[in-house]
Design a protein around this motif. Structure first.
Motif, mmCIF file in Angstrom:
data_model
loop_
_atom_site.group_PDB
_atom_site.id
_atom_site.type_symbol
_atom_site.label_atom_id
_atom_site.label_comp_id
_atom_site.label_asym_id
_atom_site.label_seq_id
_atom_site.Cartn_x
_atom_site.Cartn_y
_atom_site.Cartn_z
ATOM 1 N N ASP A 81 2.029 -0.344 28.657
ATOM 2 C CA ASP A 81 1.087 0.272 29.588
ATOM 3 C C ASP A 81 -0.351 0.013 29.146
ATOM 4 O OD1 ASP A 81 3.112 1.195 31.199
ATOM 5 O OD2 ASP A 81 3.115 3.230 30.341
ATOM 6 N N MET A 84 -1.262 -3.504 30.033
ATOM 7 C CA MET A 84 -1.449 -3.630 31.476
ATOM 8 C C MET A 84 -2.808 -3.073 31.896
ATOM 9 S SD MET A 84 0.717 -5.347 33.126
ATOM 10 C CE MET A 84 0.239 -4.893 34.787
ATOM 11 N N ASN A 85 -3.180 -1.937 31.304
ATOM 12 C CA ASN A 85 -4.492 -1.359 31.596
ATOM 13 C C ASN A 85 -5.624 -2.313 31.190
ATOM 14 O OD1 ASN A 85 -3.273 0.909 32.626
ATOM 15 N ND2 ASN A 85 -3.550 2.113 30.764
ATOM 16 N N GLU A 86 -5.442 -2.974 30.053
ATOM 17 C CA GLU A 86 -6.448 -3.921 29.594
ATOM 18 C C GLU A 86 -6.506 -5.132 30.528
ATOM 19 O OE1 GLU A 86 -7.288 -6.721 25.718
ATOM 20 O OE2 GLU A 86 -6.222 -4.816 25.430
ATOM 21 N N ILE A 87 -5.358 -5.606 30.945
ATOM 22 C CA ILE A 87 -5.301 -6.771 31.845
ATOM 23 C C ILE A 87 -5.927 -6.452 33.188
ATOM 24 C CG2 ILE A 87 -3.706 -8.236 33.179
ATOM 25 C CD1 ILE A 87 -1.759 -8.010 30.748
ATOM 26 N N THR A 88 -5.607 -5.295 33.734
ATOM 27 C CA THR A 88 -6.097 -4.926 35.074
ATOM 28 C C THR A 88 -7.469 -4.279 35.041
ATOM 29 O OG1 THR A 88 -4.945 -2.793 34.994
ATOM 30 C CG2 THR A 88 -3.763 -4.648 35.989
ATOM 31 N N GLY A 89 -7.956 -3.948 33.858
ATOM 32 C CA GLY A 89 -9.273 -3.350 33.741
ATOM 33 C C GLY A 89 -9.320 -1.871 34.074
ATOM 34 N N ILE A 90 -8.202 -1.197 34.021
ATOM 35 C CA ILE A 90 -8.148 0.235 34.337
ATOM 36 C C ILE A 90 -8.437 1.056 33.097
ATOM 37 C CG2 ILE A 90 -6.657 2.110 35.135
ATOM 38 C CD1 ILE A 90 -5.206 0.083 36.856
#
Length: 90
Positions: A81, A84-90
């Motif tokens: 998770d 994924m947050n780092e990839i999507t910028g969230i």
């Protein structure tokens, strides 16, 4: 693929070229005496060339097939998770 006569193409060059670029669809231009030709955007041409390169490369096609097999069986890489947050910028 749409088709247009060379006369209509010449008479409406600017608007026809704008359509080809914005729609990302090639246009076949027919000539009364001679071969027809195709008009397409440079970006679309480059994408087509890249696709042909991949399709003609046995090793790349094998990598794609292997990846599809892995994905189908749910055995591929799964980011955390946090990743994924780092990839999507969230």
């Amino acid at each position: 693929m749409d088709t247009i006569s060379v006369n209509k193409f010449r008479d409406n060059l600017k608007s026809v070229v704008e359509q080809v670029i914005s729609r990302h669809e090639p246009l076949k231009v027919t000539r009364r005496a001679g071969e027809a030709f195709v008009v397409m955007s440079a970006d679309d041409w480059e994408r087509e060339q890249e696709t042909l390169y991949v399709l003609q490369s046995k090793s790349l096609m094998q990598q794609i097939a292997s990846s599809l097999e892995t994905h189908t069986h749910g055995k591929g890489y799964r980011p955390t998770d946090e990743q994924m947050n780092e990839i999507t910028g969230i």
